[in-house]
Design an enzyme around this catalytic site. Structure first.
Site: not given
Ligand code: UD1
Ligand code: UDP
Length: 400
Positions: A220
């Site tokens: 991601h």
């Molecule tokens: C965010 C964090 C990242 C973290 C990740 C965990 C920032 C800058 N990034 O990235 O550090 O590792 O969360 O998962 O804060 N979306 C959905 N449904 C949701 C959430 C997101 O469809 O419930 C989609 C939307 O299209 C959105 C995209 O995911 O634009 C990105 O979501 P966003 O929260 O901006 O950043 P993440 O990539 O999730």
């Molecule tokens: N995780 C989860 N379901 C998923 C993917 C990740 O519960 O489908 C959990 C994972 O075990 C870990 C956390 O989410 O505890 C990590 O989140 P993510 O990879 O979204 O973000 P990051 O840690 O890179 O910020």
């Protein structure tokens, strides 16, 4: 698990703490902290959900499984470009802070919600307690790195997860008295929920997977999803690895959307098991029982180590270098499927050294103890040492 939190209470006055979370990893991290805070008598916690993540399988499932209290505020911010999202987050969090007037604000991780919480609080002179302080990738192209650095510098009390994180903070000039090496809250969650997760999850059976005979992958990180070359290489590598064993991929919504945009879904076959994001219990079961993990997630890299599963990190660098140094993790930022396959093949049956990398599983309790002992009223003063960098004077004509 026993929570001796009450014994830490130093003062009878209950202090209020506003905790700001908004994304999947932070819901998991806050779970143990909220338990410890509610078991102790020193703080009353107000949980704020920013709504940065909002799909049921990115948010609600964690509140349900991990027994998190319902947030008192749900800000419903949703998705937006960085500037707009961070601005909206700050605006809404500020309103909450005016209403609650807390003694302290607590944040985790490196998301836009984290930064917005810290900035909104420090501008109102509310002390910020910062969990996972000092974590650095040394790559400022990552939005997370910028968020981490700025959050740390807006914080009064810094809880570092590792010695490396502590050293990073010292290098940046922070007052050593404000830094506390406490271990990693994600390890607390792993220890506390692992048995229950294994009992309740049926994902291996549902997906026809056998213990230690599949690969778990997650993708991601923006540097991968936003590069057609990298994303193609990762999916080509995963697809080709299905000839060796099944590959299961719970897909982040960000990646799903971009795969669609790049028309990459069509090239995938059924041997690559692509799932919607799964809950924490299913994820623990998938991590624990995998033969090998390929991921760009910060949390999943560490969880691979908690369960001693070899891991290939799909990035050029990692914030968790101790995993690489101890031999549990290998870095591979794929530019083609071949390089990725080679890294996976080399890592598959490798094992690293046994080391105590992330504390003892009592990090949340330590944080509570330190918060109770800290003088929050005084802790919000300028909190790092005089910086050795000299500030250039303006040109003479302007200086007058
Ligand atoms: C965010 C964090 C990242 C973290 C990740 C965990 C920032 C800058 N990034 O990235 O550090 O590792 O969360 O998962 O804060 N979306 C959905 N449904 C949701 C959430 C997101 O469809 O419930 C989609 C939307 O299209 C959105 C995209 O995911 O634009 C990105 O979501 P966003 O929260 O901006 O950043 P993440 O990539 O999730
Ligand atoms: N995780 C989860 N379901 C998923 C993917 C990740 O519960 O489908 C959990 C994972 O075990 C870990 C956390 O989410 O505890 C990590 O989140 P993510 O990879 O979204 O973000 P990051 O840690 O890179 O910020």
């Amino acid at each position: 698990m026993h929570f001796p939190a009450e014994s830490y209470a130093m003062s009878s006055a209950v202090k209020s703490i506003v905790t700001v979370v908004g994304t999947r990893p932070d819901f998991i991290k806050v779970a143990m902290m909220s338990r410890v805070l509610s078991a102790g008598k020193g703080f009353s916690e107000v949980l704020v959900h920013t709504g940065q993540h909002y799909d049921a399988n990115m948010s609600d499932v964690f509140f349900r499984e991990l027994g998190l209290p319902q947030p008192r505020y749900h800000l419903g911010i949703g998705s937006a470009p960085h500037g707009a999202q961070t601005g909206r987050l700050m605006e809404s969090i500020e309103v909450v802070l005016h209403q609650e007037k807390p003694d302290c604000l607590l944040v985790f991780g490196s998301t836009n919600s984290t930064l917005a919480g810290a900035l909104a609080a420090v501008k109102l002179q509310i002390p910020v307690a910062r969990v996972e302080a000092g974590v650095r990738s040394l790559n400022k192209k990552m939005p997370e790195e910028v968020n981490r650095i700025l959050t740390d510098h807006a914080s009064s009390i810094l809880f570092a997860p590792t010695q490396t994180a502590r050293k990073n903070l010292l290098r940046e000039g922070f007052d050593p008295d404000r830094i506390h090496m406490v271990g990693d809250v994600l390890y607390d969650a792993a220890l506390y929920f692992s048995a229950q997760a294994e009992q309740e999850s049926t994902i291996l059976r549902d997906q026809g997977l056998t213990e230690k005979e599949y690969v778990l992958a997650t993708v991601h990180r923006a540097e991968n999803t936003d590069s057609r070359v990298k994303l193609t290489a990762i999916f080509e590598g995963l697809q080709r690895f299905t000839e060796t064993m099944p590959v299961v991929l719970p897909l982040h919504p960000r990646t799903a959307q971009i795969l669609n945009d790049f028309n990459l879904f069509e090239s995938l076959t059924r041997e690559l098991i692509v799932l919607d994001p799964v809950g924490y219990f299913d994820m623990v079961s998938l991590v624990k029982n995998a033969r090998i993990i390929a991921t760009d997630s910060a949390g999943v890299q560490k969880e691979a180590y908690f369960y001693r599963v070899p891991c290939v990190t799909l990035r050029e660098e990692t914030e968790w270098m101790e995993l690489v140094d101890s031999g549990w993790n290998r870095l591979c930022s794929p530019v083609d499927g071949n390089g990725f396959l080679t890294a996976m093949t080399r890592a598959i049956d490798s094992a690293g050294q046994e080391r105590d990398l992330y504390g003892s599983g009592n990090t949340s309790q330590l944080i509570l103890k330190l918060l109770l002992e800290s003088d929050l009223d005084r802790s919000n003063k300028f909190n790092y040492q005089a910086h050795p960098v000299s500030i250039p004077l303006p040109p003479r004509s302007l200086a007058g």
